[in-house]
Design a protein around this motif. Sequence first.
Motif, PDB file in Angstrom:
ATOM      1  N   ILE A  24      18.046  38.751  38.804  1.00 51.12           N
ATOM      2  CA  ILE A  24      18.339  37.463  39.294  1.00 51.12           C
ATOM      3  C   ILE A  24      18.478  37.643  40.692  1.00 51.12           C
ATOM      4  CG2 ILE A  24      20.515  35.901  39.278  1.00 51.12           C
ATOM      5  CD1 ILE A  24      21.074  36.506  36.463  1.00 51.12           C
ATOM      6  N   THR A  25      17.775  36.516  41.298  1.00 54.58           N
ATOM      7  CA  THR A  25      17.696  36.707  42.976  1.00 54.58           C
ATOM      8  C   THR A  25      18.641  35.541  43.552  1.00 54.58           C
ATOM      9  OG1 THR A  25      15.587  37.279  42.695  1.00 54.58           O
ATOM     10  CG2 THR A  25      16.075  36.374  44.992  1.00 54.58           C
ATOM     11  N   GLY A  26      19.427  35.906  44.352  1.00 58.23           N
ATOM     12  CA  GLY A  26      20.246  34.954  45.145  1.00 58.23           C
ATOM     13  C   GLY A  26      19.953  35.006  46.436  1.00 58.23           C
ATOM     14  N   TYR A  27      20.466  34.117  47.338  1.00 55.44           N
ATOM     15  CA  TYR A  27      20.336  33.945  48.844  1.00 55.44           C
ATOM     16  C   TYR A  27      21.483  34.225  49.635  1.00 55.44           C
ATOM     17  CZ  TYR A  27      15.600  33.046  47.346  1.00 55.44           C
ATOM     18  OH  TYR A  27      14.324  33.001  46.740  1.00 55.44           O
ATOM     19  N   ARG A  28      21.444  35.145  50.538  1.00 53.85           N
ATOM     20  CA  ARG A  28      22.639  35.451  51.457  1.00 53.85           C
ATOM     21  C   ARG A  28      23.352  34.166  51.864  1.00 53.85           C
ATOM     22  NH1 ARG A  28      23.055  37.786  56.749  1.00 53.85           N
ATOM     23  NH2 ARG A  28      20.801  37.637  56.949  1.00 53.85           N
ATOM     24  N   GLY A  29      24.574  34.044  51.903  1.00 52.92           N
ATOM     25  CA  GLY A  29      25.329  32.853  52.252  1.00 52.92           C
ATOM     26  C   GLY A  29      25.378  31.874  51.186  1.00 52.92           C
ATOM     27  N   GLU A  30      24.629  31.814  50.003  1.00 49.92           N
ATOM     28  CA  GLU A  30      24.839  30.792  49.241  1.00 49.92           C
ATOM     29  C   GLU A  30      25.581  31.483  47.935  1.00 49.92           C
ATOM     30  OE1 GLU A  30      20.764  29.380  48.462  1.00 49.92           O
ATOM     31  OE2 GLU A  30      20.442  29.212  50.755  1.00 49.92           O
ATOM     32  N   ARG A  31      25.457  30.702  46.715  1.00 53.84           N
ATOM     33  CA  ARG A  31      25.939  31.057  45.669  1.00 53.84           C
ATOM     34  C   ARG A  31      24.976  31.133  44.486  1.00 53.84           C
ATOM     35  NH1 ARG A  31      29.220  26.227  42.651  1.00 53.84           N
ATOM     36  NH2 ARG A  31      28.394  26.925  40.648  1.00 53.84           N
ATOM     37  N   VAL A  32      25.374  31.953  43.460  1.00 51.44           N
ATOM     38  CA  VAL A  32      24.617  32.261  42.334  1.00 51.44           C
ATOM     39  C   VAL A  32      25.410  32.158  41.152  1.00 51.44           C
ATOM     40  CG1 VAL A  32      24.763  34.784  42.417  1.00 51.44           C
ATOM     41  CG2 VAL A  32      22.738  33.734  41.252  1.00 51.44           C
ATOM     42  N   ASP A  33      24.879  31.450  40.139  1.00 54.57           N
ATOM     43  CA  ASP A  33      25.623  31.494  38.585  1.00 54.57           C
ATOM     44  C   ASP A  33      24.830  32.528  37.874  1.00 54.57           C
ATOM     45  OD1 ASP A  33      26.052  28.070  39.480  1.00 54.57           O
ATOM     46  OD2 ASP A  33      27.485  29.479  39.586  1.00 54.57           O
ATOM     47  N   ILE A  34      25.621  33.184  37.065  1.00 53.21           N
ATOM     48  CA  ILE A  34      24.890  34.196  36.182  1.00 53.21           C
ATOM     49  C   ILE A  34      25.729  33.899  34.701  1.00 53.21           C
ATOM     50  CG2 ILE A  34      24.612  36.716  35.611  1.00 53.21           C
ATOM     51  CD1 ILE A  34      25.170  37.263  38.343  1.00 53.21           C
ATOM     52  N   ARG A  35      24.681  33.429  33.707  1.00 54.46           N
ATOM     53  CA  ARG A  35      25.130  33.072  32.481  1.00 54.46           C
ATOM     54  C   ARG A  35      24.814  34.385  31.465  1.00 54.46           C
ATOM     55  NH1 ARG A  35      25.261  27.585  30.909  1.00 54.46           N
ATOM     56  NH2 ARG A  35      23.735  28.368  29.227  1.00 54.46           N
ATOM     57  N   CYS A  36      26.139  34.496  30.903  1.00 59.03           N
ATOM     58  CA  CYS A  36      25.878  35.575  29.750  1.00 59.03           C
ATOM     59  C   CYS A  36      26.264  35.036  28.432  1.00 59.03           C
ATOM     60  CB  CYS A  36      26.746  36.562  30.114  1.00 59.03           C
ATOM     61  SG  CYS A  36      26.538  37.529  31.829  1.00 59.03           S
ATOM     62  N   SER A  37      25.303  35.097  27.441  1.00 58.60           N
ATOM     63  CA  SER A  37      25.742  34.690  26.167  1.00 58.60           C
ATOM     64  C   SER A  37      26.276  35.666  25.243  1.00 58.60           C
ATOM     65  CB  SER A  37      24.374  34.083  25.622  1.00 58.60           C
ATOM     66  OG  SER A  37      23.493  35.106  25.269  1.00 58.60           O
ATOM     67  N   TYR A  38      27.084  35.393  24.011  1.00 60.61           N
ATOM     68  CA  TYR A  38      27.352  36.372  23.372  1.00 60.61           C
ATOM     69  C   TYR A  38      27.286  35.974  22.067  1.00 60.61           C
ATOM     70  CZ  TYR A  38      31.718  33.647  24.005  1.00 60.61           C
ATOM     71  OH  TYR A  38      32.703  32.504  24.494  1.00 60.61           O
ATOM     72  N   GLU A  39      27.734  36.568  21.090  1.00 64.16           N
ATOM     73  CA  GLU A  39      27.434  36.226  19.529  1.00 64.16           C
ATOM     74  C   GLU A  39      28.742  35.398  18.947  1.00 64.16           C
ATOM     75  OE1 GLU A  39      24.666  36.697  17.698  1.00 64.16           O
ATOM     76  OE2 GLU A  39      23.737  37.284  19.410  1.00 64.16           O
ATOM     77  N   SER A  40      28.608  34.907  18.017  1.00 64.04           N
ATOM     78  CA  SER A  40      29.721  34.041  17.234  1.00 64.04           C
ATOM     79  C   SER A  40      30.441  35.142  16.935  1.00 64.04           C
ATOM     80  CB  SER A  40      29.016  33.290  15.912  1.00 64.04           C
ATOM     81  OG  SER A  40      30.159  32.835  15.412  1.00 64.04           O
TER      82      SER A  40
END
Length: 122
Positions: A24-40
């Motif tokens: 995942i690439t983000g940019y300095r000074g900005e924000r990044v959202d990282i989504r992590c899925s998981y099983e039922s």
Amino acid sequence: MMLDVLLLFSSICTAVGGRAPQTITGYRGERVDIRCSYESGYETYSKFFCKGKCNYKNIMVESGSPAEDERFSLTDDTTARVFTVTITDLRTEDQGLYWCGVERSITIDVYSEIMLLVKDGE
């Protein structure tokens, strides 16, 4: 039980708007959202996000607790079975290997690997 662990290892982590990248690439000074899925079945388990060697000293944020670094936050959508880690004000030192994890009390915790790259904005 082993199959259960293997299924969780296949969890998909994506950046918002992306297509299941491991990097995942983000940019300095900005924000990044990282989504992590998981099983039922893991909706009520604690989720966490750690950097480098994943141990209790390296947990950046976990569900139900405030992060030591207020730039990190974690929200858990149990209906979609996805937790999202948001990092604001990205810094060069945020770059590195991270792990999305589900804490389990009986067996080992399960992890998904994320490589976060931080680049200068344009």
